[in-house]
Design a protein around this motif. Structure first.
Motif, PDB file in Angstrom:
ATOM      1  N   THR A   1       1.316  -7.628  -4.433  1.00 24.96           N
ATOM      2  CA  THR A   1       0.916  -7.134  -3.123  1.00 24.96           C
ATOM      3  C   THR A   1       1.746  -7.858  -2.070  1.00 24.96           C
ATOM      4  O   THR A   1       2.344  -8.892  -2.337  1.00 24.96           O
TER       5      THR A   1
ATOM      6  N   ALA B   1      -8.286  -2.464   5.889  1.00 20.99           N
ATOM      7  CA  ALA B   1      -7.281  -2.559   4.828  1.00 20.99           C
ATOM      8  C   ALA B   1      -7.160  -1.232   4.080  1.00 20.99           C
ATOM      9  O   ALA B   1      -8.140  -0.513   3.892  1.00 20.99           O
ATOM     10  N   LYS B   2      -5.955  -0.943   3.641  1.00 22.89           N
ATOM     11  CA  LYS B   2      -5.698   0.276   2.876  1.00 22.89           C
ATOM     12  C   LYS B   2      -6.292   0.181   1.469  1.00 22.89           C
ATOM     13  O   LYS B   2      -6.803   1.161   0.928  1.00 22.89           O
ATOM     14  N   TYR B   3      -6.223  -1.015   0.852  1.00 26.99           N
ATOM     15  CA  TYR B   3      -6.741  -1.239  -0.501  1.00 26.99           C
ATOM     16  C   TYR B   3      -7.835  -2.305  -0.452  1.00 26.99           C
ATOM     17  O   TYR B   3      -7.667  -3.350   0.168  1.00 26.99           O
TER      18      TYR B   3
ATOM     19  N   GLU C   1       6.817  -1.246  -2.769  1.00 32.04           N
ATOM     20  CA  GLU C   1       6.628   0.111  -2.233  1.00 32.04           C
ATOM     21  C   GLU C   1       7.776   0.468  -1.317  1.00 32.04           C
ATOM     22  O   GLU C   1       8.288  -0.334  -0.591  1.00 32.04           O
TER      23      GLU C   1
ATOM     24  N   TRP D   1      -5.763  -5.608   1.013  1.00 29.50           N
ATOM     25  CA  TRP D   1      -4.343  -5.621   1.351  1.00 29.50           C
ATOM     26  C   TRP D   1      -3.894  -4.229   1.791  1.00 29.50           C
ATOM     27  O   TRP D   1      -4.600  -3.251   1.573  1.00 29.50           O
ATOM     28  N   ASP D   2      -2.726  -4.162   2.406  1.00 30.58           N
ATOM     29  CA  ASP D   2      -2.227  -2.897   2.949  1.00 30.58           C
ATOM     30  C   ASP D   2      -1.072  -2.287   2.177  1.00 30.58           C
ATOM     31  O   ASP D   2      -0.815  -1.094   2.289  1.00 30.58           O
ATOM     32  N   SER D   3      -0.327  -3.110   1.426  1.00 32.71           N
ATOM     33  CA  SER D   3       0.843  -2.547   0.742  1.00 32.71           C
ATOM     34  C   SER D   3       1.257  -3.419  -0.433  1.00 32.71           C
ATOM     35  O   SER D   3       0.817  -4.561  -0.572  1.00 32.71           O
TER      36      SER D   3
END
Length: 153
Positions: free
Chosen positions: A54, A2-4, A153, A147-149
Motif C-alpha cells: 500500500t 479512505a478508499k480501502y 497502481e 488506505w487510499d492506493s
C-alpha cells in the motif's frame, strides 16, 4: 474517507520494517500512520495476483490499552550476539514517548478472543540509540487498516 478499509486483518499483512510516521490518540483509540504495509496476495482487497504494497496506511486500534511499553538498553553490552532478555536492561517508558520515531519490524498476536486482541510489536526505537530494540504490547477491541492506493497502481 479512505478508499480501502479492512478490519482485524493482521493475518493478511506481511510485516517488513515499517516506519511510524505519525501517532495520534483520540477518545481511547490509537491511530498509527505508517509509510506503507505489505499485503499478502490472498487479502480480499488486494487487486493483484501477487503480494502488494500500500501507500500510506493508517492502523486504528479501538478501545486500546497499553499493557507494556519500553526498550532494551544494550549500551553496556560488548558482545556481537545479544540476547535482549538476558544481556540488556529493559526500560519501561510511556508508549507515546517510545513510538515517536519507531520502526516496527515484527508483530505477534498473543491472544484473540470474542472481546479483545492482545498483540505485541517490536522494532527499532531510534530516539534511544541507533540499535535500540523497542517493545510494546497492546490490548484492543478491534483494528482497522485504512488506505487510499497501492504502490504499484
Amino acid at each position: 474517507m479512505a478508499k480501502y478499509i479492512s478490519e482485524n486483518c493482521f493475518e493478511s499483512i506481511n510485516w517488513q520494517s515499517v516506519y511510524i510516521e505519525e501517532v495520534k490518540v483520540e477518545n481511547n483509540n490509537l491511530f498509527l500512520t505508517l509509510e506503507c504495509i505489505q499485503m499478502v496476495k490472498e487479502h480480499p482487497l488486494n487487486p493483484f495476483d501477487t503480494e502488494c504494497e500500500t501507500n500510506e496506511v493508517v492502523l486504528a486500534f479501538y478501545d486500546f490499552e497499553v499493557l507494556d511499553s519500553g526498550y532494551y538498553d544494550c549500551s553496556q553490552v560488548q558482545k556481537q550476539t545479544i540476547d535482549f532478555d538476558k544481556d540488556c536492561t529493559y526500560v519501561e517508558i510511556p508508549l507515546l514517548k517510545l513510538i515517536n520515531n519507531f520502526t516496527i519490524v515484527t508483530e505477534d498476536i498473543k491472544d484473540k478472543n470474542g472481546s479483545f486482541f492482545e498483540q505485541t510489536f517490536e522494532g527499532f526505537a531510534w530516539n534511544f540509540g541507533e540499535d535500540t530494540w523497542g517493545y510494546f504490547r497492546l490490548q484492543y477491541k478491534r483494528m482497522k487498516m485504512m488506505w487510499d492506493s497501492f504502490y504499484n497502481e
